[in-house]
Design a protein around this motif. Structure first.
Motif, PDB file in Angstrom:
ATOM      1  N   ILE A   1       1.292  -1.171  -0.019  1.00 21.79           N
ATOM      2  CA  ILE A   1      -0.071   0.134   0.256  1.00 21.79           C
ATOM      3  C   ILE A   1       0.695   1.179  -0.076  1.00 21.79           C
ATOM      4  O   ILE A   1       1.771   1.081   1.101  1.00 21.79           O
ATOM      5  N   LEU A  21       0.733   5.529   0.096  1.00 27.66           N
ATOM      6  CA  LEU A  21       0.468   5.951   1.227  1.00 27.66           C
ATOM      7  C   LEU A  21       0.592   7.167   0.979  1.00 27.66           C
ATOM      8  O   LEU A  21       2.485   7.853   1.335  1.00 27.66           O
ATOM      9  N   VAL A  57      -4.675   6.781  -1.426  1.00 24.90           N
ATOM     10  CA  VAL A  57      -4.250   5.263  -0.414  1.00 24.90           C
ATOM     11  C   VAL A  57      -4.550   5.007  -2.212  1.00 24.90           C
ATOM     12  O   VAL A  57      -4.980   4.315  -2.869  1.00 24.90           O
ATOM     13  N   LEU A  88      -3.567   0.603  -3.273  1.00 24.18           N
ATOM     14  CA  LEU A  88      -3.278  -0.283  -3.554  1.00 24.18           C
ATOM     15  C   LEU A  88      -2.677  -1.611  -4.621  1.00 24.18           C
ATOM     16  O   LEU A  88      -3.557  -1.584  -5.221  1.00 24.18           O
ATOM     17  N   ASN A 148      -3.417  10.986   5.286  1.00 24.10           N
ATOM     18  CA  ASN A 148      -2.937  10.040   5.798  1.00 24.10           C
ATOM     19  C   ASN A 148      -2.517   9.428   7.175  1.00 24.10           C
ATOM     20  O   ASN A 148      -2.362   8.181   7.288  1.00 24.10           O
ATOM     21  N   LEU A 184      -3.494   6.688   9.180  1.00 24.30           N
ATOM     22  CA  LEU A 184      -2.929   5.062   8.405  1.00 24.30           C
ATOM     23  C   LEU A 184      -1.303   4.312   8.892  1.00 24.30           C
ATOM     24  O   LEU A 184      -0.836   4.294   7.774  1.00 24.30           O
ATOM     25  N   LYS A 235      -2.666  -1.269   8.688  1.00 20.64           N
ATOM     26  CA  LYS A 235      -4.291  -1.369   9.019  1.00 20.64           C
ATOM     27  C   LYS A 235      -4.616  -3.068   7.549  1.00 20.64           C
ATOM     28  O   LYS A 235      -3.661  -3.124   6.944  1.00 20.64           O
ATOM     29  N   ILE A 286      -8.607   0.638   5.665  1.00 19.75           N
ATOM     30  CA  ILE A 286      -8.450   1.057   4.728  1.00 19.75           C
ATOM     31  C   ILE A 286      -9.355   1.761   3.669  1.00 19.75           C
ATOM     32  O   ILE A 286     -10.196   3.008   3.994  1.00 19.75           O
ATOM     33  N   CYS A 345     -11.419   5.278   3.562  1.00 21.13           N
ATOM     34  CA  CYS A 345     -11.484   5.729   2.575  1.00 21.13           C
ATOM     35  C   CYS A 345     -12.718   6.234   2.052  1.00 21.13           C
ATOM     36  O   CYS A 345     -13.719   6.579   1.025  1.00 21.13           O
ATOM     37  N   LYS A 381      -3.958  -7.814   5.035  1.00 22.38           N
ATOM     38  CA  LYS A 381      -2.652  -6.242   5.330  1.00 22.38           C
ATOM     39  C   LYS A 381      -1.890  -6.239   4.760  1.00 22.38           C
ATOM     40  O   LYS A 381      -0.110  -6.944   5.095  1.00 22.38           O
ATOM     41  N   GLN A 405       3.201  -1.150   4.518  1.00 22.61           N
ATOM     42  CA  GLN A 405       3.216   0.567   3.569  1.00 22.61           C
ATOM     43  C   GLN A 405       4.365   0.444   2.751  1.00 22.61           C
ATOM     44  O   GLN A 405       5.666  -0.238   3.111  1.00 22.61           O
TER      45      GLN A 405
END
Length: 357
Positions: free
Chosen positions: A255, A257, A283, A285, A302, A305, A309, A314, A318, A342, A345
């Motif tokens: 993810i 951010l 954000v 993914l 953000n 986050l 998470k 998430i 959003c 999960k 990041q």
């Protein structure tokens, strides 16, 4: 022996059957064993009931060793099923020996299978895609695409598909599957004996209607954008939207951010609404398949986050009101498992390094 639930989910996703591996590689089941062996891939499990392969091994083979489609297809924007049927003789005379036929209920699935053309008229990095629902391929990789022929119900489009399939050499006991409402994707691969094998599947997406999600192309990746205009539709049928999102990123590993709108804009994660206003996606993914789901939180920061998470949290952040704890009896297991993933990041600095390579 009790298997950890998370491990069980991982194994179910990573291990695939010989039939699924052949379908992913778009070859016959008879040819599969020779292809994988010649590329140094061994089954992870062998038994009298069939072999199991690692999905990652087959994906590497599909994306690397096997030659990808590079030729521009002949696209028939067929105005009607009758028009499409009338063009088949032209296709037969143009193509060499036909080895593959792919039929889809929805072009969304065709795009996810790699059948798309990228619009060169879009000036931004975010480009529109064009696809079809009936694809014919010959032994040299040349393709003809039809937009009105499809499968999955008993209407005019699938009936036309059935007629065309039989003209292309598919016997009636196999062509009939395109009119069967149980299947959203029907694929025919010619084996070494010159006969068509059939692979028929349901889509990962609910069949209540065709997809609302629009797919785009961004710097070599298929992306889906959170659409604020469809929020009311989302509230009406959350499961449908979750199926669409999970089909884009079925196994989100990372993810990204952006802590500010400015940073997201700088890196190109932006689109325009109907009135020309900026829609900024902070954000992102990212899936191991090379696809992305872009989400636009209703806040400009953000920091919420900051800690890892799951997908459920998430989406909630959003603005997508999942609340799956209240709907455990309504949500299928595959969606519940997806919501609990999960993703790791990824610092923005990593994107900058990759962009500079």
């Amino acid at each position: 022996m009790v298997i950890n639930k998370q491990l069980k989910t991982l194994l179910e996703h990573q291990l695939i059957t010989s039939a699924k591996a052949a379908e992913m590689l778009e070859i016959s089941k008879q040819r599969l064993l020779n292809v994988v062996k010649s590329n140094g891939i061994e089954p992870i499990h062998q038994s009298s009931q069939g072999n199991l392969f690692m999905r990652s091994d087959i994906l590497k083979l599909k994306n690397g060793t096997i030659e990808t489609r590079k030729k521009i297809p002949v696209l028939f924007n067929d105005r009607s099923t009758m028009y499409a049927r009338g063009k088949i003789d032209e296709v037969i005379n143009t193509l060499d020996e036909i080895t593959h036929i792919f039929v889809y209920f929805d072009s969304f699935d065709a795009i996810l299978d790699g059948f798309y053309l990228v619009s060169e008229n879009d000036l931004s990095d975010l480009k529109n895609l064009k696809s079809a629902r009936f694809i014919i391929r010959d032994i040299n990789g040349n393709e003809a695409w039809f937009t009105n022929l499809n499968c999955g119900y008993g209407g005019e489009g699938p009936t036309g598909s059935k007629s065309v399939l039989e003209k292309l050499g598919v016997p009636e006991d196999k062509s009939i599957y395109v009119t069967d409402s149980r299947y959203d994707m029907v694929k025919y691969f010619k084996n070494e004996e010159g006969l068509f094998e059939v692979h028929k599947n349901r889509s990962d997406i609910t069949r209540q209607t065709e997809c609302d999600g629009a797919l785009y192309y961004h710097k070599g990746k298929i992306v889906c954008l959170q659409d604020e205009d469809n929020y009311l539709s989302y509230m009406k049928n959350k499961i449908k939207f979750l199926y669409e999102y999970s089909s884009i990123v079925p196994n989100p590993t990372n993810i990204i951010l952006f802590n500010s709108r400015e940073s997201a804009i700088e890196h190109g994660y932006i689109s325009k609404d109907f009135f020309g206003n900026d829609i900024v996606y902070q954000v992102i993914l990212c899936d191991q398949l090379g696809r992305e789901l872009w989400l636009c939180p209703p806040v400009h920061n953000n920091s919420a986050l900051k800690y890892q998470k799951n997908i459920n949290e998430i989406l909630e952040f959003c603005g997508l009101d999942v609340k799956y704890e209240e709907n455990k009896q309504k949500y299928p297991k595959i969606i519940l498992d997806w919501l609990n993933i999960k993703p790791k990041q990824v610092p923005v600095e990593v994107i900058e390094i990759n962009r500079g390579i």
